[in-house]
Structures are given as C-alpha cells and as structure tokens.
Design a protein around this motif. Structure first.
Motif, PDB file in Angstrom:
ATOM      1  N   TYR A   1       0.857  -1.190   0.000  1.00 43.30           N
ATOM      2  CA  TYR A   1       0.000   0.000   0.000  1.00 43.30           C
ATOM      3  C   TYR A   1       0.889   1.234   0.000  1.00 43.30           C
ATOM      4  CZ  TYR A   1      -3.066   3.729   1.597  1.00 43.30           C
ATOM      5  OH  TYR A   1      -3.749   4.911   1.706  1.00 43.30           O
TER       6      TYR A   1
ATOM      7  N   LEU B   1      -3.206   3.963  -3.186  1.00 46.98           N
ATOM      8  CA  LEU B   1      -3.551   2.725  -3.890  1.00 46.98           C
ATOM      9  C   LEU B   1      -2.916   1.520  -3.201  1.00 46.98           C
ATOM     10  CD1 LEU B   1      -2.979   3.858  -7.594  1.00 46.98           C
ATOM     11  CD2 LEU B   1      -5.147   3.787  -6.326  1.00 46.98           C
TER      12      LEU B   1
ATOM     13  N   ALA C   1       4.342   3.823  -9.589  1.00 50.38           N
ATOM     14  CA  ALA C   1       3.204   3.565  -8.713  1.00 50.38           C
ATOM     15  C   ALA C   1       1.919   4.205  -9.216  1.00 50.38           C
ATOM     16  CB  ALA C   1       3.511   4.064  -7.296  1.00 50.38           C
TER      17      ALA C   1
ATOM     18  N   GLY D   1       1.880   2.146 -13.497  1.00 48.34           N
ATOM     19  CA  GLY D   1       2.231   0.760 -13.765  1.00 48.34           C
ATOM     20  C   GLY D   1       3.297   0.590 -14.819  1.00 48.34           C
TER      21      GLY D   1
ATOM     22  N   VAL E   1       6.971   0.876  -7.199  1.00 49.04           N
ATOM     23  CA  VAL E   1       6.553  -0.427  -6.675  1.00 49.04           C
ATOM     24  C   VAL E   1       7.571  -1.438  -7.187  1.00 49.04           C
ATOM     25  CG1 VAL E   1       4.785  -2.211  -6.651  1.00 49.04           C
ATOM     26  CG2 VAL E   1       4.109   0.202  -6.625  1.00 49.04           C
TER      27      VAL E   1
ATOM     28  N   TYR F   1      -1.526  -2.500  -4.049  1.00 44.72           N
ATOM     29  CA  TYR F   1      -0.961  -3.215  -5.184  1.00 44.72           C
ATOM     30  C   TYR F   1      -0.867  -4.704  -4.849  1.00 44.72           C
ATOM     31  CZ  TYR F   1       0.471   1.613  -5.990  1.00 44.72           C
ATOM     32  OH  TYR F   1       0.474   2.974  -6.142  1.00 44.72           O
TER      33      TYR F   1
ATOM     34  N   ALA G   1      -3.268  -2.431  -9.491  1.00 44.36           N
ATOM     35  CA  ALA G   1      -3.387  -1.313  -8.559  1.00 44.36           C
ATOM     36  C   ALA G   1      -4.863  -1.013  -8.355  1.00 44.36           C
ATOM     37  CB  ALA G   1      -2.669  -0.089  -9.103  1.00 44.36           C
TER      38      ALA G   1
END
Length: 250
Positions: A91, A97, A186, A189, A172, A99, A143
């Motif tokens: 998170y 968001l 993040a 994507g 991420v 993930y 996400a």
C-alpha cells in the motif's frame, strides 16, 4: 462483478480493513470498527464464489465446483495455490492505492485419494494447472483503490509475479518466477527499470537505509508455488540459485 453494501452512501467516510484474504483473489473491504461488509471486487478469473450478499457479506459457493463423488473432475479458478497466495501486496500512502501480485491460472481437479503427491495427500485431489481462459499472460500486478474498489491500472506478463513493496519515491518493486526484478511507476504501472537475476524472485523485497543511503534488497531461489506455475510457462527456464541481491542508486 463487484459486490457493494446497499447501505453505503456516496461521500461517506469509513475507517476500513482491506485486502485479499484468500486464494480467490477477491478484495474484501470491511468497516475496521464493526466488521461490517462494505464491498468486494474480483481481480483475476475465479469461479469458486458464485455471489456475495452486499448487505451481509455472506458468500454463496458455485455448486459446479463442489465435489460430490470420487473421480469427479471440475475446472476450478484459480488453481490450487491461488490467484493470490503468500506473496505480499503493498500500500502506498502517497498514491492512496494498494498493489497486488496475482496469477491468471485455473486447474482441472479430480477428487481422488491414495497418492503420495502433495495435492492428493493434503486435499485428496489430482491437479493439472492451466492458464485461465482467454489469456496467455500468467502474471499480473494490479493497482486498486481501497476507497472504491476501482482498478486503476493493470500490468500483465508471461511469468508469474511475486511479492511487492511500495516506496515513498513513487515506485513499486517486485519480481517474477522467471528471475526478473523491476520497478513500476506507482501511478501508472509503467516499467521504469528491470534486471534479470537469473533465478526466481521468491523472497519479499524490502527497502532500508544505512548512513543516509537507501537500499532495496530481494532474495531468489526455489519455492513451493514454483512447482505449480513453472509448467504453465515452459519456455521460461531460470536457474534455481539461492541468492540475496541488494541495490542502491549510484
């Protein structure tokens, strides 16, 4: 489809607990103080749950995948080790968001007994995994907004994805069973950086700092889930080396 509590009002603020609590890959969100069901949404192909009562959160099983006699065969989605299993999601307070690393996999399962294999000895099942209908992409990172359940972005690839960590730098980090470790944006994507570590990324990536310098570490090697997912991507043949890798900016 999504399942939403009909008592929810637009603009209502709740303190919640949310995430994927089971192998179906369905995200559940509950009121953190009362446990009241708020909403649920699927992520990958699943046919185990037929429906969820929005008012109560009560789950209805799909009778087509409930075994009634030995020798019966069903197509169950996801497969035995789940659309999501032990792999960690993440998170980000920066994006708001969450993930999740997920897999598009199903399995032909037959009710049986008397075998020494892991599946049959634990669950009395003979299992043959396969890709979910309509896709050749086994791995995905999704996400999702914890406020609405909206899918904000989805990254898909051939190899099964593994654990994630989100950083304050808007990244991420996560890997896959083909041995690739990468940084995703993040917000979007998009893959920003990637390296092939040679063997499956099976550990949980972490970020830490020493003397003001930030590092990202991750481990590789074999795992139980690799046994189930590797046959679905036979062209991907990483080594099985157990290693620890640590990265930092120059």
């Amino acid at each position: 489809m999504r399942w939403i509590n009909p008592r929810l009002r637009h603009g209502e603020v709740r303190r919640v607990v949310t995430g994927i609590p089971g192998k179906t890959g369905i995200v559940y969100t509950l009121d953190r103080e009362t446990g009241e069901f708020l909403w649920a949404t699927p992520t990958v192909t699943q046919n185990v749950i037929g429906g969820i009562d929005g008012a109560t959160g009560a789950v209805t099983e799909n009778p087509e995948v409930v075994f009634t006699s030995p020798g019966q065969t069903v197509l169950a989605c996801p497969t035995l080790v789940g659309g999501k299993d032990w792999e960690a999601g993440a998170y980000s307070p920066a994006t708001g968001l969450m993930y999740f690393p997920l897999r598009n996999a199903c399995a032909r399962m037959m009710a049986t007994a008397g075998s020494d294999s892991v599946a049959t000895s634990l669950y009395a099942l003979a299992v043959r995994s396969e890709l979910a209908p309509g896709t050749d992409q086994l791995g995905t990172v999704q996400a999702i907004s914890p406020e609405t359940g909206e899918l904000v972005w989805k990254y898909e690839q051939r190899a099964a994805t593994t654990s994630l960590v989100a950083t304050a730098g808007g990244l991420v980090f996560g890997g896959d069973l083909a041995g690739r470790f990468r940084a995703l944006d993040a917000e979007t994507g998009e893959v920003l950086w990637e390296v092939n570590l040679g063997s499956p990324i099976t550990g949980f990536p972490i970020s830490f700092a020493v003397d003001g310098r930030q590092y990202v570490a991750v481990s590789t090697g074999s795992s139980r889930t690799l046994v189930y997912f590797a046959p679905l991507t036979p062209e991907l043949r990483p080594s099985m080396g157990n290693n620890l890798f640590v990265f930092a900016l120059p």
